[in-house]
Design an enzyme around this catalytic site. Structure first.
Site, PDB file in Angstrom:
ATOM      1  N   LYS A 166      -7.543 -17.819   4.071  1.00 37.19           N
ATOM      2  CA  LYS A 166      -8.909 -17.524   4.512  1.00 37.19           C
ATOM      3  C   LYS A 166      -9.520 -16.285   3.852  1.00 37.19           C
ATOM      4  O   LYS A 166     -10.683 -15.973   4.071  1.00 37.19           O
ATOM      5  CB  LYS A 166      -8.919 -17.366   6.030  1.00 37.19           C
ATOM      6  CG  LYS A 166      -8.601 -18.673   6.759  1.00 37.19           C
ATOM      7  CD  LYS A 166      -8.689 -18.487   8.254  1.00 37.19           C
ATOM      8  CE  LYS A 166      -8.405 -19.781   8.990  1.00 37.19           C
ATOM      9  NZ  LYS A 166      -8.258 -19.571  10.428  1.00 37.19           N
ATOM     10  N   TYR A 277      -3.833   9.673   7.122  1.00 35.51           N
ATOM     11  CA  TYR A 277      -2.809  10.724   7.109  1.00 35.51           C
ATOM     12  C   TYR A 277      -3.151  11.911   6.211  1.00 35.51           C
ATOM     13  O   TYR A 277      -2.349  12.811   6.057  1.00 35.51           O
ATOM     14  CB  TYR A 277      -1.459  10.120   6.659  1.00 35.51           C
ATOM     15  CG  TYR A 277      -1.103   8.916   7.488  1.00 35.51           C
ATOM     16  CD1 TYR A 277      -0.492   9.069   8.736  1.00 35.51           C
ATOM     17  CD2 TYR A 277      -1.427   7.632   7.058  1.00 35.51           C
ATOM     18  CE1 TYR A 277      -0.215   7.966   9.521  1.00 35.51           C
ATOM     19  CE2 TYR A 277      -1.153   6.517   7.837  1.00 35.51           C
ATOM     20  CZ  TYR A 277      -0.551   6.691   9.075  1.00 35.51           C
ATOM     21  OH  TYR A 277      -0.288   5.599   9.856  1.00 35.51           O
ATOM     22  N   GLU A 345       3.505  -1.330   0.141  1.00 35.78           N
ATOM     23  CA  GLU A 345       3.004   0.043   0.308  1.00 35.78           C
ATOM     24  C   GLU A 345       4.177   1.028   0.478  1.00 35.78           C
ATOM     25  O   GLU A 345       4.127   2.156  -0.013  1.00 35.78           O
ATOM     26  CB  GLU A 345       2.064   0.106   1.518  1.00 35.78           C
ATOM     27  CG  GLU A 345       1.287   1.400   1.623  1.00 35.78           C
ATOM     28  CD  GLU A 345       0.175   1.298   2.668  1.00 35.78           C
ATOM     29  OE1 GLU A 345      -0.979   1.038   2.284  1.00 35.78           O
ATOM     30  OE2 GLU A 345       0.474   1.473   3.865  1.00 35.78           O
TER      31      GLU A 345
HETATM   32  C1  LIG Z   1      -5.922  -0.458   3.687  1.00 39.83           C
HETATM   33  C2  LIG Z   1      -4.466  -0.642   3.522  1.00 39.83           C
HETATM   34  O1  LIG Z   1      -3.700   0.283   3.679  1.00 39.83           O
HETATM   35  N1  LIG Z   1      -4.073  -1.892   3.177  1.00 39.83           N
HETATM   36  C3  LIG Z   1      -2.675  -2.247   3.149  1.00 39.83           C
HETATM   37  C4  LIG Z   1      -2.249  -2.686   4.524  1.00 39.83           C
HETATM   38  O2  LIG Z   1      -2.845  -3.776   5.149  1.00 39.83           O
HETATM   39  P1  LIG Z   1      -4.194  -4.552   5.416  1.00 39.83           P
HETATM   40  O3  LIG Z   1      -4.321  -4.690   6.867  1.00 39.83           O
HETATM   41  O4  LIG Z   1      -5.335  -4.029   4.707  1.00 39.83           O
HETATM   42  O5  LIG Z   1      -3.705  -5.952   4.751  1.00 39.83           O
HETATM   43  P2  LIG Z   1      -4.554  -7.203   4.365  1.00 39.83           P
HETATM   44  O6  LIG Z   1      -4.548  -8.168   5.495  1.00 39.83           O
HETATM   45  O7  LIG Z   1      -5.843  -6.812   3.797  1.00 39.83           O
HETATM   46  O8  LIG Z   1      -3.615  -7.777   3.209  1.00 39.83           O
HETATM   47  C5  LIG Z   1      -3.582  -7.174   1.953  1.00 39.83           C
HETATM   48  C6  LIG Z   1      -4.233  -8.075   0.893  1.00 39.83           C
HETATM   49  O9  LIG Z   1      -3.405  -9.208   0.628  1.00 39.83           O
HETATM   50  C7  LIG Z   1      -4.220 -10.353   0.368  1.00 39.83           C
HETATM   51  N2  LIG Z   1      -3.991 -11.353   1.430  1.00 39.83           N
HETATM   52  C8  LIG Z   1      -3.305 -11.071   2.558  1.00 39.83           C
HETATM   53  C9  LIG Z   1      -3.029 -12.050   3.511  1.00 39.83           C
HETATM   54  C10 LIG Z   1      -3.500 -13.357   3.292  1.00 39.83           C
HETATM   55  O10 LIG Z   1      -3.305 -14.277   4.096  1.00 39.83           O
HETATM   56  N3  LIG Z   1      -4.209 -13.618   2.163  1.00 39.83           N
HETATM   57  C11 LIG Z   1      -4.471 -12.656   1.227  1.00 39.83           C
HETATM   58  O11 LIG Z   1      -5.108 -12.937   0.212  1.00 39.83           O
HETATM   59  C12 LIG Z   1      -5.658  -9.855   0.354  1.00 39.83           C
HETATM   60  O12 LIG Z   1      -5.989  -9.461  -0.958  1.00 39.83           O
HETATM   61  C13 LIG Z   1      -5.585  -8.661   1.266  1.00 39.83           C
HETATM   62  O13 LIG Z   1      -6.663  -7.766   1.079  1.00 39.83           O
HETATM   63  O14 LIG Z   1      -0.865  -3.071   4.473  1.00 39.83           O
HETATM   64  C14 LIG Z   1      -0.563  -4.125   3.573  1.00 39.83           C
HETATM   65  C15 LIG Z   1       0.909  -4.366   3.680  1.00 39.83           C
HETATM   66  O15 LIG Z   1       1.255  -4.553   5.001  1.00 39.83           O
HETATM   67  C16 LIG Z   1      -0.941  -3.739   2.171  1.00 39.83           C
HETATM   68  O16 LIG Z   1      -0.124  -2.683   1.724  1.00 39.83           O
HETATM   69  C17 LIG Z   1      -2.401  -3.337   2.130  1.00 39.83           C
HETATM   70  O17 LIG Z   1      -2.712  -2.901   0.817  1.00 39.83           O
END
Ligand SMILES: CC(=O)N[C@H]1[C@@H](OP(=O)(O)OP(=O)(O)OC[C@H]2O[C@@H](n3ccc(=O)[nH]c3=O)[C@H](O)[C@@H]2O)O[C@H](CO)[C@H](O)[C@@H]1O
Ligand SMILES: [Mn+2]
Length: 398
Positions: A166, A277, A345
């Site tokens: 999605k 942080y 990360e």
């Molecule tokens: C702002 C920040 O610190 N972001 C980090 C954080 O989560 P976030 O909560 O920002 O993760 P997220 O859900 O945005 O996933 C990271 C990225 O993976 C891709 N994606 C993920 C899931 C999916 O079903 N489809 C898809 O395309 C997409 O490009 C997304 O932006 O932690 C992640 C690991 O746990 C990554 O290290 C992210 O870089």
């Protein structure tokens, strides 16, 4: 024949009027060698004192720029009228002119002048790390000058983003806002890794900018997507991107650009301070991987900063090494039945502890719509969107 000299494009760092001239102005200090630039920005003519000097190669001698520099340093107030000369071109440089050198030195010198003046305006933040790398905040660089320096190299920039499941819904906003704010006027290719090729939107792009789509399989766990980024990026750099790029950025797709992100973000290895942080005075709260069984383990008494994995970039080969490192380390973890607390990360933070970034970017480079903007964040350049985690991820939740 016209008077030999140079035209200079310039902008003033601030718009204060020179009391004698009535508008921002520079040049009185070295009028023997060089003309006066005045107005707020535009073009002026710079004329060496003697044609002979020019012919013998002593072009509006760098010495006079140095004199200006020292003069300004010693008498602070003059800074208000300093110009930032962004380009110089010869009208009739004469046979022994080494224009490139003088351009470069002018630009370097004026950027020194610029940063000296600007640094004084940010006493509230630290503009340098403990290992002497720049820590980039609004007000610590001159955007016009730094872009013009990097533009001379005309680097090819690759942006690697994943939009799986999605997450394709985030592509349009990311790409359209990127075209407005991200490395504008530079050569740039977005490499979009997706399982829904038909959902990649068509957007208007300037010359030299394009989109390349790379198919990847769907996933049932979001953790596999975030970690899979390291695997598929490693393969794609090896097979394709290496021959097409000089710099790589790895970015999350669930974000929008709101402000300029330009050449000030480029370096051999640039990492962004995680917004959550950056004010912490003790490293104890950093969410590093704390279990010694994981390859990403960092003991409680180590660590400089906590970096976000949602924006990082650098020279192609340095980025390749780090992306591949994250992939390989997570494979070792997986064989040992452990997954690092914040996936790639955590591995990124482990690597950067032992291989210091050459530039650190302030949280302006990745803020979040979840948080209010504190006093020291003067500009939000990129912001993470609010999203319904349970709805957007294949296996829900955090
Ligand atoms: C702002 C920040 O610190 N972001 C980090 C954080 O989560 P976030 O909560 O920002 O993760 P997220 O859900 O945005 O996933 C990271 C990225 O993976 C891709 N994606 C993920 C899931 C999916 O079903 N489809 C898809 O395309 C997409 O490009 C997304 O932006 O932690 C992640 C690991 O746990 C990554 O290290 C992210 O870089
Ligand atoms: Mn994200």
């Amino acid at each position: 024949m016209g008077v030999p000299g140079y035209t200079a494009s310039f902008t003033f760092l601030n718009k204060k009027k020179h009391p004698a001239v009535g508008c921002p102005s520079i040049g009185a200090f070295f009028s023997g060698n060089i003309g006066v630039l005045h107005g707020e920005s535009g073009h002026g003519t710079v004329t060496p004192a003697s044609y002979h000097e020019l012919k013998t190669g002593a072009i509006p001698s760098i010495a006079s720029w140095h004199n200006l520099y020292w003069y300004c340093m010693s008498s602070g107030f003059c800074m208000q009228w300093c110009a930032s000369v962004i380009s110089m071109s010869a009208i009739d440089p004469g046979p022994s002119c080494s224009m490139n050198k003088s351009i470069l030195e002018c630009v370097t010198l004026t950027s020194m002048l610029g940063s000296w003046g600007l640094h004084r305006r940010r006493m509230d933040v630290n503009p340098v790390t403990n290992w002497n790398a720049p820590l980039v905040w609004e007000g610590t660089f001159d955007p016009v000058v730094i872009d013009s320096i990097y533009k001379r190299m005309d680097p090819r920039i690759a942006v690697i983003v994943f939009a799986v499941g999605k997450y394709t819904r985030f592509l349009k906003g990311f790409l359209e806002s990127g075209e407005k704010h991200f490395m504008v006027d530079f050569k740039l290719t977005y490499y979009i890794f997706t399982d829904h090729v038909d959902e990649v939107p068509k957007i208007d792009q300037a010359m030299g900018r394009k989109i390349t789509i790379l198919p990847v399989p769907s996933a049932t766990r979001w953790q596999d997507v975030v970690l899979g980024r390291m695997k598929y990026a490693t393969i794609a750099i090896d097979q394709q991107i290496r021959n097409q790029s000089d710099y790589i950025f790895m970015m999350d797709i669930d974000s929008l650009f709101h402000g300029r992100v330009g050449a000030e973000s480029l370096s051999r290895m640039s990492a962004v301070l995680h917004r959550g942080y950056y004010k912490d005075e003790t490293r104890k709260k950093f969410p590093y991987e704390r279990r010694p069984q994981s390859q990403a383990y960092i003991p409680m008494d180590e660590g400089d900063y906590y970096y976000s994995a949602a924006v990082w970039g650098g020279y192609l080969e340095d980025m390749y090494k780090l992306v591949r490192y994250c992939y390989e380390q997570s494979e070792i973890d997986s064989k040992n039945n452990i997954e690092a607390v914040w996936q790639e990360e955590s591995h990124l933070n482990k690597y950067l502890l032992h291989n210091k970034p050459t530039k650190v970017l302030s949280p302006e480079y990745l803020w979040s719509d979840y948080d209010r903007k504190p006093e020291d964040i003067k500009v939000v350049r990129i912001s993470q969107l609010v999203k319904n985690y349970a709805e957007v991820r294949p296996n829900g939740g955090h």
